[in-house]
Design an enzyme around this catalytic site. Structure first.
Site, PDB file in Angstrom:
ATOM      1  N   CYS A 104      -6.683  -6.889 -20.204  1.00 37.37           N
ATOM      2  CA  CYS A 104      -7.472  -7.918 -20.862  1.00 37.37           C
ATOM      3  C   CYS A 104      -7.994  -7.439 -22.227  1.00 37.37           C
ATOM      4  O   CYS A 104      -7.237  -7.288 -23.168  1.00 37.37           O
ATOM      5  CB  CYS A 104      -8.600  -8.365 -19.935  1.00 37.37           C
ATOM      6  SG  CYS A 104      -9.380  -9.919 -20.367  1.00 37.37           S
ATOM      7  N   HIS A 105      -9.292  -7.166 -22.338  1.00 35.53           N
ATOM      8  CA  HIS A 105      -9.873  -6.647 -23.579  1.00 35.53           C
ATOM      9  C   HIS A 105      -9.823  -5.115 -23.652  1.00 35.53           C
ATOM     10  O   HIS A 105     -10.252  -4.536 -24.643  1.00 35.53           O
ATOM     11  CB  HIS A 105     -11.332  -7.112 -23.724  1.00 35.53           C
ATOM     12  CG  HIS A 105     -11.464  -8.547 -24.098  1.00 35.53           C
ATOM     13  ND1 HIS A 105     -11.333  -9.567 -23.180  1.00 35.53           N
ATOM     14  CD2 HIS A 105     -11.702  -9.141 -25.288  1.00 35.53           C
ATOM     15  CE1 HIS A 105     -11.499 -10.727 -23.800  1.00 35.53           C
ATOM     16  NE2 HIS A 105     -11.715 -10.506 -25.073  1.00 35.53           N
TER      17      HIS A 105
END
Length: 171
Positions: A104-105
């Protein structure tokens, strides 16, 4: 042979992106060591479902003591990349060609470490341009494995593939 996995994490991580892969790693016999600024602190996921007690302070760990690095998503990686200790810690895993798992991030920390240029990877939609500006060959796929070292995924829906490919690299 079982691996010792460093997990850099702080408040507002994405709950499932820590919980599910960490559980998979532990079930396979690996050790996951949670690392933050303060040993013994409890950090909380942004959904309020998961709490993690920090095993070690970033000041007391050496990348050489670990076999792999795990970076869960959420707001945690963006906070960690503001601290050069975490940036250098992540950079050492990439430079030493040790397995790195970022979902994800999570790749935000690797962007700041300037370790993604020329790599194929993926991440959450909102960081695509950041990744491309860092020289990434961005792929909109559930999991991307680059150079038998880097495993990246986009979001919580990709956790099964992310965990599977991360475990494959630890074999």
């Amino acid at each position: 042979m079982m691996s010792k996995i460093a997990c850099v994490i702080t408040d507002y991580f994405e709950d499932s992106e820590y919980r599910d892969p960490a559980q998979g790693f532990k079930e396979a016999g690996h050790t996951v060591v949670a690392i933050e600024k303060e040993k013994g602190k409890t950090v909380k996921g942004k959904q309020g479902e998961v709490e993690v007690t920090i095993d070690e302070s970033i000041d007391q760990v050496n990348p050489g003591d670990f076999d792999a690095l795990f970076i869960p998503g959420g707001f945690s990686p963006d906070q960690l990349r503001a601290d050069d200790r975490f940036v250098q810690f992540a950079k050492s895993f990439m430079d030493d060609k040790k397995p790195v798992f970022a979902i994800c991030h999570g790749p935000q920390l690797l962007i700041t470490a300037k370790t993604l240029d020329g790599r194929s990877a993926t991440g959450f939609t909102s960081i695509r341009v950041d990744m491309e500006n860092a020289g990434v060959n961005f792929k909109d796929e559930e999991v991307v494995v680059c150079g038998s070292q880097l495993v990246t995924s986009r979001n919580p829906d990709d956790i099964p593939a992310f965990t599977r490919e991360s475990l494959n690299l630890l074999k």
